[in-house]
Design a protein around this motif. Structure first.
Motif, PDB file in Angstrom:
ATOM      1  N   ILE A   1       3.073   5.896  -2.972  1.00 32.51           N
ATOM      2  CA  ILE A   1       4.281   6.671  -3.251  1.00 32.51           C
ATOM      3  C   ILE A   1       4.660   6.598  -4.723  1.00 32.51           C
ATOM      4  N   TRP A   2       4.851   5.392  -5.247  1.00 32.20           N
ATOM      5  CA  TRP A   2       5.452   5.249  -6.572  1.00 32.20           C
ATOM      6  C   TRP A   2       4.489   5.423  -7.731  1.00 32.20           C
ATOM      7  N   SER A   3       3.243   5.071  -7.565  1.00 33.21           N
ATOM      8  CA  SER A   3       2.303   5.260  -8.667  1.00 33.21           C
ATOM      9  C   SER A   3       2.136   6.742  -9.027  1.00 33.21           C
ATOM     10  N   PRO A   4       1.885   7.643  -8.058  1.00 29.89           N
ATOM     11  CA  PRO A   4       1.809   9.063  -8.421  1.00 29.89           C
ATOM     12  C   PRO A   4       3.139   9.635  -8.907  1.00 29.89           C
ATOM     13  N   VAL A   5       4.259   9.128  -8.388  1.00 34.18           N
ATOM     14  CA  VAL A   5       5.562   9.634  -8.827  1.00 34.18           C
ATOM     15  C   VAL A   5       5.774   9.315 -10.306  1.00 34.18           C
ATOM     16  N   PHE A   6       5.595   8.048 -10.686  1.00 31.68           N
ATOM     17  CA  PHE A   6       5.777   7.682 -12.087  1.00 31.68           C
ATOM     18  C   PHE A   6       4.795   8.410 -12.991  1.00 31.68           C
ATOM     19  N   THR A   7       3.541   8.485 -12.575  1.00 27.96           N
ATOM     20  CA  THR A   7       2.534   9.146 -13.402  1.00 27.96           C
ATOM     21  C   THR A   7       2.813  10.640 -13.520  1.00 27.96           C
ATOM     22  N   GLY A   8       3.187  11.284 -12.414  1.00 24.94           N
ATOM     23  CA  GLY A   8       3.485  12.718 -12.445  1.00 24.94           C
ATOM     24  C   GLY A   8       4.709  13.050 -13.274  1.00 24.94           C
TER      25      GLY A   8
ATOM     26  N   PHE B   1       0.310   3.925 -14.071  1.00 31.82           N
ATOM     27  CA  PHE B   1      -1.063   3.441 -14.017  1.00 31.82           C
ATOM     28  C   PHE B   1      -1.121   1.926 -13.835  1.00 31.82           C
ATOM     29  N   VAL B   2      -0.323   1.194 -14.620  1.00 28.38           N
ATOM     30  CA  VAL B   2      -0.347  -0.269 -14.546  1.00 28.38           C
ATOM     31  C   VAL B   2       0.162  -0.739 -13.194  1.00 28.38           C
ATOM     32  N   TYR B   3       1.280  -0.188 -12.736  1.00 26.57           N
ATOM     33  CA  TYR B   3       1.863  -0.552 -11.446  1.00 26.57           C
ATOM     34  C   TYR B   3       0.890  -0.238 -10.311  1.00 26.57           C
ATOM     35  N   GLY B   4       0.327   0.955 -10.347  1.00 28.12           N
ATOM     36  CA  GLY B   4      -0.618   1.340  -9.306  1.00 28.12           C
ATOM     37  C   GLY B   4      -1.869   0.487  -9.309  1.00 28.12           C
ATOM     38  N   THR B   5      -2.375   0.171 -10.483  1.00 25.28           N
ATOM     39  CA  THR B   5      -3.572  -0.659 -10.568  1.00 25.28           C
ATOM     40  C   THR B   5      -3.303  -2.063 -10.062  1.00 25.28           C
ATOM     41  N   ALA B   6      -2.171  -2.635 -10.422  1.00 31.72           N
ATOM     42  CA  ALA B   6      -1.853  -3.996  -9.981  1.00 31.72           C
ATOM     43  C   ALA B   6      -1.730  -4.061  -8.462  1.00 31.72           C
TER      44      ALA B   6
ATOM     45  N   TYR C   1      -3.033  -1.884  -6.300  1.00 31.03           N
ATOM     46  CA  TYR C   1      -4.331  -1.538  -5.716  1.00 31.03           C
ATOM     47  C   TYR C   1      -5.265  -2.747  -5.713  1.00 31.03           C
ATOM     48  N   ILE C   2      -5.298  -3.478  -6.808  1.00 25.25           N
ATOM     49  CA  ILE C   2      -6.186  -4.640  -6.896  1.00 25.25           C
ATOM     50  C   ILE C   2      -5.796  -5.694  -5.862  1.00 25.25           C
ATOM     51  N   ARG C   3      -4.505  -5.864  -5.617  1.00 29.27           N
ATOM     52  CA  ARG C   3      -4.053  -6.871  -4.646  1.00 29.27           C
ATOM     53  C   ARG C   3      -4.259  -6.452  -3.196  1.00 29.27           C
ATOM     54  N   THR C   4      -4.296  -5.152  -2.910  1.00 24.20           N
ATOM     55  CA  THR C   4      -4.332  -4.709  -1.513  1.00 24.20           C
ATOM     56  C   THR C   4      -5.658  -4.088  -1.086  1.00 24.20           C
ATOM     57  N   VAL C   5      -6.596  -3.912  -1.984  1.00 24.51           N
ATOM     58  CA  VAL C   5      -7.844  -3.243  -1.626  1.00 24.51           C
ATOM     59  C   VAL C   5      -8.681  -4.151  -0.720  1.00 24.51           C
ATOM     60  N   ASP C   6      -9.356  -3.544   0.243  1.00 26.37           N
ATOM     61  CA  ASP C   6     -10.231  -4.315   1.117  1.00 26.37           C
ATOM     62  C   ASP C   6     -11.694  -4.090   0.714  1.00 26.37           C
ATOM     63  N   GLU C   7     -12.603  -4.797   1.382  1.00 26.09           N
ATOM     64  CA  GLU C   7     -14.019  -4.749   0.999  1.00 26.09           C
ATOM     65  C   GLU C   7     -14.620  -3.366   1.194  1.00 26.09           C
ATOM     66  N   GLN C   8     -14.228  -2.691   2.265  1.00 22.18           N
ATOM     67  CA  GLN C   8     -14.787  -1.377   2.540  1.00 22.18           C
ATOM     68  C   GLN C   8     -14.369  -0.363   1.470  1.00 22.18           C
ATOM     69  N   GLU C   9     -13.115  -0.413   1.066  1.00 23.64           N
ATOM     70  CA  GLU C   9     -12.648   0.519   0.042  1.00 23.64           C
ATOM     71  C   GLU C   9     -13.247   0.180  -1.322  1.00 23.64           C
ATOM     72  N   ARG C  10     -13.385  -1.102  -1.631  1.00 22.18           N
ATOM     73  CA  ARG C  10     -14.010  -1.503  -2.894  1.00 22.18           C
ATOM     74  C   ARG C  10     -15.466  -1.052  -2.930  1.00 22.18           C
ATOM     75  N   ASP C  11     -16.174  -1.216  -1.828  1.00 25.32           N
ATOM     76  CA  ASP C  11     -17.563  -0.781  -1.758  1.00 25.32           C
ATOM     77  C   ASP C  11     -17.675   0.735  -1.939  1.00 25.32           C
ATOM     78  N   ALA C  12     -16.796   1.483  -1.282  1.00 24.20           N
ATOM     79  CA  ALA C  12     -16.809   2.938  -1.427  1.00 24.20           C
ATOM     80  C   ALA C  12     -16.497   3.352  -2.858  1.00 24.20           C
TER      81      ALA C  12
ATOM     82  N   ARG D   1       0.823  -1.212   0.000  1.00 23.29           N
ATOM     83  CA  ARG D   1       0.000   0.000   0.000  1.00 23.29           C
ATOM     84  C   ARG D   1       0.850   1.253   0.000  1.00 23.29           C
ATOM     85  N   ARG D   2       1.913   1.255   0.812  1.00 23.44           N
ATOM     86  CA  ARG D   2       2.816   2.410   0.802  1.00 23.44           C
ATOM     87  C   ARG D   2       3.447   2.576  -0.570  1.00 23.44           C
ATOM     88  N   ALA D   3       3.852   1.468  -1.185  1.00 21.46           N
ATOM     89  CA  ALA D   3       4.442   1.540  -2.522  1.00 21.46           C
ATOM     90  C   ALA D   3       3.440   2.105  -3.519  1.00 21.46           C
ATOM     91  N   PHE D   4       2.181   1.707  -3.396  1.00 21.25           N
ATOM     92  CA  PHE D   4       1.145   2.224  -4.289  1.00 21.25           C
ATOM     93  C   PHE D   4       1.010   3.727  -4.138  1.00 21.25           C
TER      94      PHE D   4
END
Length: 133
Positions: free
Chosen positions: A21-28, A61-66, A68-79, A16-19
């Motif tokens: 930190i690094w996803s916005p850095v690469f995208t930005g 985008f790809v790194y962040g999505t991968a 995010y999909i592995r670490t998302v919980d039910e509450q965040e997915r529902d939101a 989650r920390r990697a998501f």
């Protein structure tokens, strides 16, 4: 060797920390490279900036999505699902109002940025309400 629940929790927290930190850095950085490439005077520099920036943004985008999909919980997915649904409803309402006004012969002046901001405000508001209440 089986891992304990603490090791799994530590691994999820690390991802989650990697998501975040690094996803916005690469995208930005990719977006800045694209912008620099678009403003370049020479053609080869323009294409190099656009292609390298596009590759970095796509990797973010790809790194962040991968992750995010592995670490998302039910509450965040529902939101996330509820906020996307509310955003689509807001866009459908704005489109229907505009279409109805054109049918009645009273076209409504609108700006694409205004529609975007209204929809994103609805999406972020519903996400924050569902996720953090």
């Amino acid at each position: 060797m089986t891992e304990t629940w603490r090791e799994r929790a530590r691994d999820v927290a690390h991802r989650r920390r990697a998501f975040w930190i690094w996803s916005p850095v690469f995208t930005g950085v990719g977006a800045l490279a694209i912008a620099g490439g678009l403003m370049a005077d020479q053609a080869w520099l323009r294409w190099a900036g656009i292609l390298c920036g596009g590759a970095m943004a796509l990797w973010g985008f790809v790194y962040g999505t991968a992750i995010y999909i592995r670490t998302v919980d039910e509450q965040e997915r529902d939101a996330n699902l509820w906020s996307c649904y509310a955003g689509m409803c807001a866009y459908l309402l704005l489109f229907t109002l505009q279409f109805g006004a054109e049918v009645l012969g009273r076209p409504v002046p609108h700006a694409d940025l205004g529609v975007f901001l209204i929809v994103m405000t609805v999406v972020l508001g519903v996400f924050a309400w569902k996720r953090f209440r």
